[in-house]
Write an enzyme that holds these catalytic residues in place. Structure first.
Site, PDB file in Angstrom:
ATOM      1  N   ARG A 193       0.838  -1.194   0.000  1.00 55.69           N
ATOM      2  CA  ARG A 193       0.000   0.000   0.000  1.00 55.69           C
ATOM      3  C   ARG A 193       0.873   1.244   0.000  1.00 55.69           C
ATOM      4  NH1 ARG A 193      -5.091   0.274   3.803  1.00 55.69           N
ATOM      5  NH2 ARG A 193      -3.629   0.124   5.534  1.00 55.69           N
ATOM      6  N   SER A 196       7.098  -5.567   6.743  1.00 53.92           N
ATOM      7  CA  SER A 196       6.583  -6.519   7.738  1.00 53.92           C
ATOM      8  C   SER A 196       7.355  -7.829   7.767  1.00 53.92           C
ATOM      9  CB  SER A 196       5.113  -6.795   7.458  1.00 53.92           C
ATOM     10  OG  SER A 196       4.453  -5.585   7.251  1.00 53.92           O
ATOM     11  N   ASP A 204       5.289  -3.934  10.819  1.00 52.57           N
ATOM     12  CA  ASP A 204       3.843  -3.641  10.838  1.00 52.57           C
ATOM     13  C   ASP A 204       3.263  -3.631  12.257  1.00 52.57           C
ATOM     14  OD1 ASP A 204       4.219  -6.377  10.997  1.00 52.57           O
ATOM     15  OD2 ASP A 204       2.690  -6.907   9.520  1.00 52.57           O
TER      16      ASP A 204
HETATM   17  C1  BG6 Z   1      -2.167  -4.063   7.586  1.00 56.72           C
HETATM   18  C2  BG6 Z   1      -0.793  -3.500   7.725  1.00 56.72           C
HETATM   19  O1  BG6 Z   1      -3.103  -3.193   8.033  1.00 56.72           O
HETATM   20  O2  BG6 Z   1      -2.236  -5.310   8.259  1.00 56.72           O
HETATM   21  C3  BG6 Z   1       0.175  -4.477   7.090  1.00 56.72           C
HETATM   22  O3  BG6 Z   1      -0.712  -2.230   7.214  1.00 56.72           O
HETATM   23  C4  BG6 Z   1       0.062  -5.754   7.798  1.00 56.72           C
HETATM   24  O4  BG6 Z   1       1.454  -4.000   7.097  1.00 56.72           O
HETATM   25  C5  BG6 Z   1      -1.326  -6.234   7.715  1.00 56.72           C
HETATM   26  O5  BG6 Z   1       1.013  -6.688   7.361  1.00 56.72           O
HETATM   27  C6  BG6 Z   1      -1.541  -7.569   8.344  1.00 56.72           C
HETATM   28  O6  BG6 Z   1      -2.644  -8.085   7.796  1.00 56.72           O
HETATM   29  P1  BG6 Z   1      -2.759  -9.163   6.639  1.00 56.72           P
HETATM   30  O7  BG6 Z   1      -4.010  -9.859   6.999  1.00 56.72           O
HETATM   31  O8  BG6 Z   1      -2.848  -8.418   5.379  1.00 56.72           O
HETATM   32  O9  BG6 Z   1      -1.538 -10.004   6.754  1.00 56.72           O
HETATM   33  C1  GLC Z   2       5.757 -12.286   9.922  1.00 60.31           C
HETATM   34  C2  GLC Z   2       6.924 -11.322   9.891  1.00 60.31           C
HETATM   35  C3  GLC Z   2       6.714 -10.234  10.897  1.00 60.31           C
HETATM   36  C4  GLC Z   2       5.373  -9.592  10.702  1.00 60.31           C
HETATM   37  C5  GLC Z   2       4.306 -10.626  10.729  1.00 60.31           C
HETATM   38  C6  GLC Z   2       2.934 -10.036  10.505  1.00 60.31           C
HETATM   39  O1  GLC Z   2       5.785 -12.928  11.120  1.00 60.31           O
HETATM   40  O2  GLC Z   2       8.105 -12.018  10.166  1.00 60.31           O
HETATM   41  O3  GLC Z   2       7.733  -9.273  10.787  1.00 60.31           O
HETATM   42  O4  GLC Z   2       5.167  -8.632  11.687  1.00 60.31           O
HETATM   43  O5  GLC Z   2       4.532 -11.599   9.756  1.00 60.31           O
HETATM   44  O6  GLC Z   2       2.786  -9.459   9.282  1.00 60.31           O
END
Ligand code: BG6
Ligand code: GLC
Ligand code: BG6
Ligand code: GLC
Length: 921
Positions: A541, A605, A659
Site C-alpha cells: 500500500r 513486515s 507492521d
Molecule cells: C495491515 C498492515 O493493516 O495489516 C500491514 O498495514 C500488515 O502491514 C497487515 O502486514 C496484516 O494483515 P494481513 O491480513 O494483510 O496479513
Molecule cells: C511475519 C513477519 C513479521 C510480521 C508478521 C505479521 O511474522 O516475520 O515481521 O510482523 O509476519 O505481518
C-alpha cells in the site's frame, strides 16, 4: 295421472330402500371427487404453511422435520434393540440387519414381544409410563438371554408429534390418540427414555434414533422398494410422511438433498380449515374425546374413532325413528360399544350382514333385515369417507412431490401400516382406486409394511450408528488440536522464556526481539504530510497521511493498494524493489505529487535488524516471500536504490518499521494506553514497549541509554523453531511446515496465522477423506492442490448464520462436491484449527502482558493492544477466543484490544514525523 302414480310408487320404493335412506341421512359424509380435490388443495396449502419458517408457528399441520435424510441404500447393518410405542400394541424387539447367523443374505431378522400397557398408565405420570416401557425392555433382555453388560444401540419408534432437532432429540408437542400421560409435553422424550433406562438400571443402551411410525413404515418398505418415498398410517391414529426437498424445509439448515417430513396430518382442520365438511357426528366425537378441538382430520379417519362415528349415526337414526322402529338400547347409548373391528366385520364380503345382525343383537337391539342393511351401509359410508379423506391427503402429498421433482408423471411407492388398513376388508382397494382416480398421471404402488415399524426404525438407527462412529473418528482426529488449560499455560511459559532469551542473546534465538528504535508512542503534536509505504501483508500500500497540528483527530489519508504477483515475491530482490518503486511512482502520479520530495515511512513486515530508525537489515524472509539477494541487506538502501534507478521522483525515507510497530503507533494515536501491537493476519507477530535496561543488545547504543523504554519487535512467530512446541505440533502441522518455503522456521506462526490455517485444514480434510470419513472417500485433484483454502474462506465457513449453506457453496466453488454431513465436518475442522490458533495467540499475549506488568512492578495492569490483520478482523470467532484466553491466562491484566483503522501506514507516518522532528532539532 299415471305419471303421478309412478312418482309416488318410486318414492315409496325409495323410502323403503334402506341404503337410500342412509344415503340421504349421511349426505354430508359422501364426498365426490370435486370435494376431494378441494380438500386436497387445502391440504397442499397447509403443507406449505407448515414448511415455511414464518407461518409454521401458526400452522395446524406441523410438517415436522425428522432428520432422516435418505431412504435405505443397502449399506445398513447391525444388531439393534427396538421399542415400538404408540400404536395399538407396545412391542419390544431385537432386530438384526444383515448380521449374525441364519439370515438370508441382505435380510432382516426380528424377534418381538408385545407388552400390555395398563390403562391407568395412559393417563398417569409420564415417568411411570416410561418406567413401564424400560422395565418391559429389561424383561425382554432377560427372557431372550441378551447380554446385559454389552452396550446395545436402541431404535425408538414413538408415534406422536415431536419437534426433532436431531435424530436423537425430540420434544413432545402434544399427545394424541388415547395417551395423555402427565409431565411429558415439551420434554425431550429421548432424554426421558434415557433417564428411565438409568432408573430401571442393569442395562446399557444407546438411544441413537427416535422415529415416528410413519417414517419407520416408509423405511421398512423402502428396504425392498427404492421408490418408497412416503409412509402412511391408518391405524389407531392416522398420519403420513414423505421425502421433501431440504431447501423447502425452512426449519432445518441446508439446501441439499431431501429430508423426511412427518406431516402430522391428523391435525388438519384444527384451525377450522375443514369446517364445511364436518358433520354433527364429527363434532360429537370430538367433544367426547381426550383432546377436543385437536386432531380433527384424524377423528374423521382413524381406527380410534370410526366405530364411534358409526355408533353415533346409528343412535341418531334410531332416535328419529329411522332404525329399529325408533327403539334405542342402553348399550347403543354407551361410548365405545361399536369399535372399528365391528365396522370391519360388518363390511366383510360374505358374512357382513350376518355379522351386523350379531353385533346389533349384542347391543340389545332387535334389528330387522332392512335395519341390518342400513347399519351396514352406515359403516360403509363412514369408512368410505375415511379412505376418501386419506386419498385426498395423499393426493396432495404426491402432487407436491411431483412438482418438487418437476415431473409430469411420477412413479412412487407408499408404505402403509395400521390396523384399519390391514384389517378392514374393503379399505385398501377403495383407497388405491380413489388415489389413482385423483392422480391419473402418477403411478402409485402401495406396499404393506408386513413387519411393523421396527425394521424401519432399525434401518434409521443403523445409519445413525454409522454417523455416530464417523463422528467419533472425526472427533479423535480433531482432538490433537484441542489444547487443555495446562497446555496453554505451558505455551505461555515457553513464550515468556523465549522473550527473555531473545532480549539477552546476541546470537540467534527462536524469538529475535528486535529493537525498533521507537522510544515513544505519539503525543499528538505530530504534523505535516507524509508518505507511508507498506509491504508485507496481503498487499503493498502507498498512502499519503496529513496530520494537522491543532486538531489532533484530523488526520487525512489517501491510499492505493497494489497486489504483489507471486513471481515478484519469489523473484530477485532487485525486481521486487523495482516493482515497489513503480507502484510508488504510480501513486505520486495519482496524487499529483511527483515533485514534492516527501518524507516517507516504510512499513516492512519482516524481521529486520535495526541499528537506527532508518536502517533495517532483513534477517530472513517469512510468509510467502523469498526474493533473492535481500536477506542480510538493508531494505531502506534497496528501496532508495530502486527509486534512484527509476529516476522519476525523490523520496526522503526517514523510518523503517515493522507492521506491529506501525499498528501500535497508529492505535496509540487514539489511545495512549496502547503499548502493544499485534498482527493476526497472513503472518503473526507482536511488539511492545520494553524497558531499555532489559534490552541488552542495544543498551550500549548511543541515545538509548537515556531513554526509559523502547518498542521491541518480538518476531514471536519464531517460537518453537528450537523444538519447544514439538509436543503440540500435529502431523498435519509438520506436513504444512515441510511444504512451506521456509521449513523448520516460524513454527508458532505456522500454527496461528492466516497463511497456514487453510493449509492445515486441507491436510486434515485429506486425511479424513483418505480414511473414508469425508467426500465419500474420493481424494480429488482439487483437494490435493496447495493453497485452495484461503483465510477468507475459513472465515466464511465458520460464520454462524446459514453456515451450512455457505459451506456447501464455498466447497462447491472450490470444486469440492460435498453433501450436508461433509459440510458439517469441514466446518468442525475449520473450527478446531482456528480455535487452536486463537488460543495460542492468547497464550502468547498473556506472556507479553504479564511481562510488562512485572517489568513495572505492578499488581494489576491496564493496557491496550493495537491489532491488525485479516484473521483478527474477518474471522467470526478468532478475536473472541483470543481475548478469552488472554483473560484466563493473565488474570491480573485488563487487556483491551483495539483494531487499527488505517493499517500500520499511519503509524509509520507518525514515526516518520517524530524522526523528522528530531532531525530538525
Ligand atoms: C495491515 C498492515 O493493516 O495489516 C500491514 O498495514 C500488515 O502491514 C497487515 O502486514 C496484516 O494483515 P494481513 O491480513 O494483510 O496479513
Ligand atoms: C511475519 C513477519 C513479521 C510480521 C508478521 C505479521 O511474522 O516475520 O515481521 O510482523 O509476519 O505481518
Ligand atoms: C404398527 C407400528 O405396525 O403400526 C406401530 O409398528 C404403529 O408403531 C402402528 O403405530 C399403527 O397402527 P395401529 O393400528 O397399531 O395404531
Ligand atoms: C397420531 C400421532 C402421529 C402418528 C399417528 C399414527 O396421529 O400424532 O404421530 O403417526 O397417530 O400412529
Amino acid at each position: 295421472m299415471l305419471a303421478v302414480h309412478l312418482v309416488s310408487f318410486f318414492f315409496t320404493k325409495l323410502q323403503e330402500d334402506p341404503t337410500k335412506k342412509v344415503d340421504r341421512f349421511l349426505h354430508a359424509m359422501r364426498l365426490h371427487d370435486d370435494q376431494l380435490n378441494d380438500i386436497s388443495a387445502r391440504f397442499q396449502a397447509e403443507m406449505k404453511k407448515g414448511l415455511s419458517a414464518e407461518s409454521n408457528a401458526a400452522a395446524a399441520v406441523k410438517m415436522l422435520p425428522t432428520h432422516v435424510r435418505s431412504t435405505p441404500d443397502g449399506s445398513e447393518k447391525g444388531q439393534f434393540m427396538a421399542l415400538d410405542f404408540g400404536g395399538s400394541k407396545f412391542k419390544v424387539l431385537q432386530v438384526k440387519v444383515r448380521e449374525g447367523m441364519g439370515i438370508r443374505k441382505g435380510g432382516v431378522e426380528m424377534d418381538e414381544k408385545t407388552y400390555r400397557i395398563p390403562k391407568e398408565l395412559l393417563t398417569g405420570r409420564g415417568t411411570e409410563l416410561f418406567d413401564h416401557v424400560t422395565e418391559s425392555l429389561k424383561d425382554f433382555l432377560h427372557e431372550r438371554n441378551i447380554s446385559l453388560e454389552k452396550k446395545h444401540p436402541l431404535a425408538f419408534t414413538f408415534s406422536f408429534p415431536c419437534e426433532q432437532t436431531a435424530l436423537n432429540r425430540g420434544l413432545l408437542l402434544s399427545w394424541s390418540k388415547n395417551f395423555r400421560a402427565r409431565g411429558l409435553q415439551g420434554k425431550d422424550v429421548v432424554q426421558v427414555l434415557r433417564d428411565s433406562i438409568d432408573r430401571t438400571g442393569g442395562m446399557d443402551m444407546e438411544v441413537l434414533a427416535m422415529v415416528n411410525d410413519t417414517v419407520a413404515t416408509m423405511m421398512t418398505c423402502g428396504f425392498d422398494d427404492q421408490y418408497c418415498q412416503a409412509g402412511l398410517i391408518i391405524g389407531t391414529g392416522t398420519n403420513a410422511c414423505y421425502m421433501e426437498e431440504l431447501r423447502h424445509v425452512d426449519l432445518v439448515e441446508g439446501d441439499e438433498g431431501r429430508m423426511c417430513v412427518n406431516t402430522e396430518w391428523g391435525a388438519f382442520g384444527d384451525d377450522g380449515a375443514l369446517d364445511d365438511f364436518i358433520t354433527e357426528f364429527d363434532r360429537d366425537v370430538d367433544a367426547a374425546s381426550n383432546n377436543p378441538g385437536k386432531q380433527i382430520f384424524e377423528k374423521m379417519i382413524s381406527g380410534m374413532y370410526l366405530g364411534e362415528l358409526v355408533r353415533l349415526v346409528v343412535l341418531k337414526m334410531a332416535k328419529v325413528g329411522k332404525l329399529f322402529d325408533g327403539r334405542v338400547s342402553d348399550a347403543l347409548r354407551t361410548k365405545g360399544k361399536i369399535t372399528t373391528a365391528h365396522v370391519a366385520a360388518m363390511e366383510e364380503y360374505k358374512n357382513g350382514l350376518k355379522n351386523t345382525r350379531t353385533i346389533l343383537e349384542e347391543l340389545d337391539l332387535s334389528p330387522s333385515d332392512d335395519d341390518c342393511i342400513a347399519v351396514q351401509h352406515i359403516s360403509t359410508i363412514v369408512s368410505f369417507r375415511s379412505s376418501n379423506l386419506v386419498a385426498a391427503g395423499l393426493a396432495a402429498i404426491l402432487t407436491r412431490i411431483k412438482h418438487n421433482r418437476n415431473r409430469r408423471a411420477l412413479r412412487i411407492t407408499v408404505g402403509v401400516d395400521g390396523t384399519v388398513y390391514k384389517t378392514h376388508p374393503q379399505y385398501p382397494k377403495r383407497l388405491h382406486k380413489v388415489v389413482r382416480r385423483l392422480l391419473p398421471d402418477c403411478h402409485v404402488r402401495f406396499a404393506l409394511s408386513d413387519s411393523g415399524s421396527s425394521k424401519g426404525a432399525a434401518l434409521v438407527t443403523a445409519v445413525a450408528q454409522r454417523l455416530a462412529s464417523r463422528k467419533r473418528q472425526v472427533d479423535e482426529t480433531l482432538s490433537s488440536f484441542k489444547l487443555s488449560q495446562e497446555q496453554l499455560q505451558l505455551v505461555k511459559a515457553r513464550m515468556r522464556a523465549g522473550l527473555e532469551a531473545g532480549l539477552k542473546s546476541k546470537g540467534p534465538s527462536a524469538i529475535k526481539m528486535l529493537p525498533s528504535f521507537v522510544y515513544h508512542t505519539p503525543d499528538g503534536t505530530e504534523n505535516g504530510k507524509y508518505l507511508a509505504l507498506d509491504l508485507g501483508g496481503t498487499n503493498f500500500r502507498a498512502m499519503l497521511v496529513n496530520f494537522k497540528k491543532s486538531l489532533q483527530q484530523n488526520v487525512r489519508l489517501y491510499h492505493k493498494i497494489y497486489t504483489i504477483p507471486l513471481e515478484i515475491m519469489q523473484g530477485t530482490g532487485e525486481e521486487l524493489f523495482d516493482h515497489l518503486a513503480q507502484c510508488i511512482g504510480d501513486f505520486l502520479d495519482y496524487m499529483g505529487m511527483k515533485n514534492a520530495r516527501l518524507p516517507a515511512g516504510f512499513t516492512f513486515s519482516f524481521p529486520c535488524e535495526q541499528t537506527a530508525i532508518d536502517t533495517g537489515t532483513l534477517v530472513s524472509w517469512t510468509k510467502g516471500f523469498k526474493a533473492t539477494n535481500c536477506e542480510g541487506h538493508d531494505v531502506v538502501s534497496m528501496l532508495r536504490e530502486a527509486i534512484k534507478r527509476r529516476n522519476e521522483f525523490e523520496l526522503d525515507i526517514a523510518a523503517v518499521v515493522n507492521d506491529t510497530v506501525g499498528t501500535m503507533m497508529s492505535c496509540a494515536y487514539e489511545d495512549p494506553q496502547c503499548e502493544i501491537g499485534l498482527i493476526a493476519g497472513t503472518g503473526t507477530n507482536v511488539c511492545y514497549m520494553e524497558e531499555v535496561k532489559n534490552i541488552e543488545i542495544c543498551c550500549g547504543e548511543q541515545g538509548a541509554a537515556e531513554m526509559l523504554k523502547m518498542c521491541v519487535n518480538t518476531e514471536w512467530g519464531g517460537l518453537g523453531d528450537d523444538g519447544s512446541l514439538d509436543d503440540i505440533i500435529t502431523p498435519y502441522d509438520t506436513e504444512v511446515d515441510q511444504n512451506s518455503v521456509n521449513p523448520g522456521k516460524q513454527r508458532f506462526e505456522k500454527l496461528t496465522s492466516g497463511m497456514y490455517l487453510g493449509e492445515i485444514v486441507r491436510q486434515v480434510l485429506l486425511d479424513l477423506t483418505r480414511g473414508g470419513l469425508l467426500f465419500r472417500g474420493h481424494v480429488t485433484e482439487t483437494l490435493k492442490t496447495p493453497g485452495i483454502f484461503q483465510t477468507k474462506y475459513l472465515s466464511q465457513i465458520e460464520s454462524d448464520r446459514l453456515a451450512l449453506l455457505q459451506v456447501r457453496s464455498i466447497l462447491q466453488q472450490l470444486g469440492l462436491n460435498s453433501n450436508c454431513d461433509d459440510s458439517i465436518i469441514v466446518k468442525e475442522v475449520c473450527g478446531a484449527v482456528s480455535r487452536r490458533a486463537a488460543q495460542l495467540c492468547g497464550a502468547g499475549m498473556a506472556a507479553v502482558v504479564d511481562k510488562i506488568r512485572e517489568n513495572r512492578g505492578l499488581d494489576h495492569l491496564n493496557i491496550t493492544v493495537g491489532v491488525d490483520g485479516a484473521l483478527y478482523k474477518l474471522h467470526p470467532h478468532f478475536s473472541g477466543v483470543l481475548q478469552k484466553t488472554t483473560k484466563a491466562l493473565a488474570p491480573r491484566c485488563d487487556v483491551t484490544f483495539l483494531p487499527s483503522e488505517e493499517g500500520s501506514g499511519k503509524g509509520a507516518a507518525l514515526i516518520t514525523a517524530v524522526a523528522r522532528k528530531k532531525k530538525e532539532i
